[in-house]
Design a protein around this motif. Structure first.
Motif, PDB file in Angstrom:
ATOM      1  N   PHE A  47     -60.598  20.266 -24.251  1.00  0.00           N
ATOM      2  CA  PHE A  47     -59.102  20.327 -24.192  1.00  0.00           C
ATOM      3  C   PHE A  47     -58.546  20.450 -22.804  1.00  0.00           C
ATOM      4  CE2 PHE A  47     -60.400  21.410 -28.601  1.00  0.00           C
ATOM      5  CZ  PHE A  47     -59.432  20.625 -29.154  1.00  0.00           C
ATOM      6  N   ARG A  48     -57.579  20.005 -22.345  1.00  0.00           N
ATOM      7  CA  ARG A  48     -56.998  20.229 -21.246  1.00  0.00           C
ATOM      8  C   ARG A  48     -55.349  20.423 -20.974  1.00  0.00           C
ATOM      9  NH1 ARG A  48     -59.156  15.803 -17.596  1.00  0.00           N
ATOM     10  NH2 ARG A  48     -61.084  16.917 -18.203  1.00  0.00           N
ATOM     11  N   ARG A  49     -55.130  21.077 -20.078  1.00  0.00           N
ATOM     12  CA  ARG A  49     -53.686  21.695 -20.086  1.00  0.00           C
ATOM     13  C   ARG A  49     -53.262  22.039 -18.502  1.00  0.00           C
ATOM     14  NH1 ARG A  49     -50.509  26.253 -20.363  1.00  0.00           N
ATOM     15  NH2 ARG A  49     -48.226  25.677 -20.713  1.00  0.00           N
ATOM     16  N   PRO A  70     -46.609  23.362 -24.209  1.00  0.00           N
ATOM     17  CA  PRO A  70     -47.702  24.383 -24.524  1.00  0.00           C
ATOM     18  C   PRO A  70     -48.904  24.060 -25.133  1.00  0.00           C
ATOM     19  CG  PRO A  70     -45.850  24.700 -26.328  1.00  0.00           C
ATOM     20  CD  PRO A  70     -45.599  23.386 -25.053  1.00  0.00           C
ATOM     21  N   ASN A  71     -48.845  22.660 -25.400  1.00  0.00           N
ATOM     22  CA  ASN A  71     -49.944  22.056 -26.178  1.00  0.00           C
ATOM     23  C   ASN A  71     -51.127  21.578 -25.273  1.00  0.00           C
ATOM     24  OD1 ASN A  71     -48.540  22.247 -28.604  1.00  0.00           O
ATOM     25  ND2 ASN A  71     -47.631  20.134 -28.311  1.00  0.00           N
ATOM     26  N   SER A  91     -51.190  34.333 -17.213  1.00  0.00           N
ATOM     27  CA  SER A  91     -51.280  35.685 -17.919  1.00  0.00           C
ATOM     28  C   SER A  91     -50.940  35.432 -19.338  1.00  0.00           C
ATOM     29  CB  SER A  91     -50.441  36.750 -17.289  1.00  0.00           C
ATOM     30  OG  SER A  91     -48.851  36.288 -17.319  1.00  0.00           O
ATOM     31  N   SER A  92     -50.468  34.401 -19.864  1.00  0.00           N
ATOM     32  CA  SER A  92     -50.019  34.400 -21.119  1.00  0.00           C
ATOM     33  C   SER A  92     -51.052  33.558 -22.060  1.00  0.00           C
ATOM     34  CB  SER A  92     -48.725  33.279 -21.319  1.00  0.00           C
ATOM     35  OG  SER A  92     -48.997  31.858 -20.804  1.00  0.00           O
ATOM     36  N   PHE A  93     -52.084  33.317 -21.272  1.00  0.00           N
ATOM     37  CA  PHE A  93     -53.225  32.641 -21.846  1.00  0.00           C
ATOM     38  C   PHE A  93     -54.007  33.604 -22.842  1.00  0.00           C
ATOM     39  CE2 PHE A  93     -57.982  31.596 -22.150  1.00  0.00           C
ATOM     40  CZ  PHE A  93     -57.839  30.329 -23.058  1.00  0.00           C
ATOM     41  N   ASP A  94     -54.407  33.263 -23.833  1.00  0.00           N
ATOM     42  CA  ASP A  94     -55.031  34.027 -24.903  1.00  0.00           C
ATOM     43  C   ASP A  94     -56.273  33.509 -25.688  1.00  0.00           C
ATOM     44  OD1 ASP A  94     -55.281  35.453 -27.998  1.00  0.00           O
ATOM     45  OD2 ASP A  94     -54.534  37.080 -26.488  1.00  0.00           O
TER      46      ASP A  94
END
Length: 217
Positions: A198-200, A207-208, A82-85
């Motif tokens: 990009f991957r996380r 957070p990167n 839910s924090s993804f923007d």
């Protein structure tokens, strides 16, 4: 007769009020639904992370642009985190693009360690070592990022991957040990089209987003 006049006046007043409300609120078109991404204002871009006009096959909302087929992946990532923007991610991706290129040009291995995945990091390190062995030095400059577009997005378990295409202008010079220019020009910027993945791991304390793959468009 007085009653009739009063009714007419009340009707005119109601019509006037109705027209004013229409002017202020605008006419609904049926396209006011919320996008699949979170668009609320965030405290500022991730320091580790120019958008074109909308085109067929692309979705644009409040300056955010992504290929239409990426919407499902974006929706999955938003649902899982839910924090993804998206706005913040694109700002971060643009900053990361600049930081990674400058670190590579300057041979800054320490910065690359923080921002790049293992496979890409090794390729960068090999290229830097080859350049240093030849006695060459890059004097490159990122003139402008013309656009940054999300081309694809996917979620595998808790691992999110987002593919971004960067269209940029870069001025580049290569000098030898004597300082002579052996390639390039700082007066003529070259158009580049890079596709970076990009991957996380969602839920990670870090957070990167790491750069894990590079390609040319």
């Amino acid at each position: 007769m007085c009653v009739t006049v009063e009714i007419i006046l009340l009707g005119l007043v109601a019509l006037f009020v109705g027209l004013r409300l229409y002017a202020v609120l605008g006419k609904r078109t049926g396209h006011e639904q919320q996008p699949v991404t979170r668009l609320e204002t965030v405290p500022g871009p991730d320091p580790r992370a120019t958008v074109p006009d909308a085109a067929p096959g692309r979705v644009e909302d409040s300056g955010l642009v992504y290929e239409e087929h990426a919407a499902g992946g974006i929706r999955a990532i938003v649902s899982a985190d839910s924090s993804f923007d998206v706005a913040r991610f694109l700002e971060g991706a643009q900053a990361a693009y600049r930081m990674i290129l400058e670190a590579f040009w300057q041979g800054d291995r320490e910065t690359l360690e923080e921002l790049v995945g293992e496979d890409v990091r090794q390729s960068f390190f090999d290229a830097i070592a080859e350049r240093e062995a030849a006695g060459h030095k890059l004097e490159n400059r990122l003139v402008a990022i013309e656009r940054a577009i999300i081309e694809d997005a996917r979620l595998d378990g808790r691992t999110a991957s987002i593919v971004v295409r960067f269209d940029a202008d870069i001025a580049a010079i290569t000098r030898n040990e004597a300082g002579d220019v052996v390639a390039g020009s700082m007066t003529d910027a070259v158009e580049t089209h890079d596709v970076w993945t990009f991957r996380r791991a969602l839920g990670s304390r870090d957070p990167n987003w790491l750069l894990v793959e590079t390609d040319e468009a």
